[in-house]
Design a protein around this motif. Sequence first.
Motif: not given
Length: 167
Positions: A133-140
Amino acid sequence: MHALTEQQIRAAFVNASRREAANATLPDLDAVDWDNLDFLGWRDRRAPLSSYVVAEVDGELIGVLLRAAERTGKRRKAVCGWCEDVIVTDDVGLYVARRAGAAGRKGDTIGTLLCTDFRCSTNVRRKPTRTEAGQATDEELLIMRELRIAGLQERSARFLREVARTR
């Protein structure tokens, strides 16, 4: 996935004889978490190399009898062909299904690598690792999860369609 009855499951098998379908040992259907399943898969407790998968494909219930390849020697890591989970790689095995109809009666089969405990639906719903996920946001992260679920549904349906195809 919608809750299924024993009769629906047994009637859904496209590559098993009536006798094989009647003799299949079913899981405890009352204990199944239907809301979080994309397909129902289980191993037969009485026949360790026999397993089953049932799913709705194109509005039709399709059930498939699978045979697990006998394990010989050292276990090798592999990625499941349905959930494509990169974390659970040591409990994946080769499963072969006899094709439906005349082709299956002549011995024509199709195989795939699958999680041996059929936990694919759980695997695609787990939280992605930082590497994934890396630095993905909750939505991502939610989008990633939905894409993994859709991928599992597409790949499992493709396999079941291929087994059920009679020409």
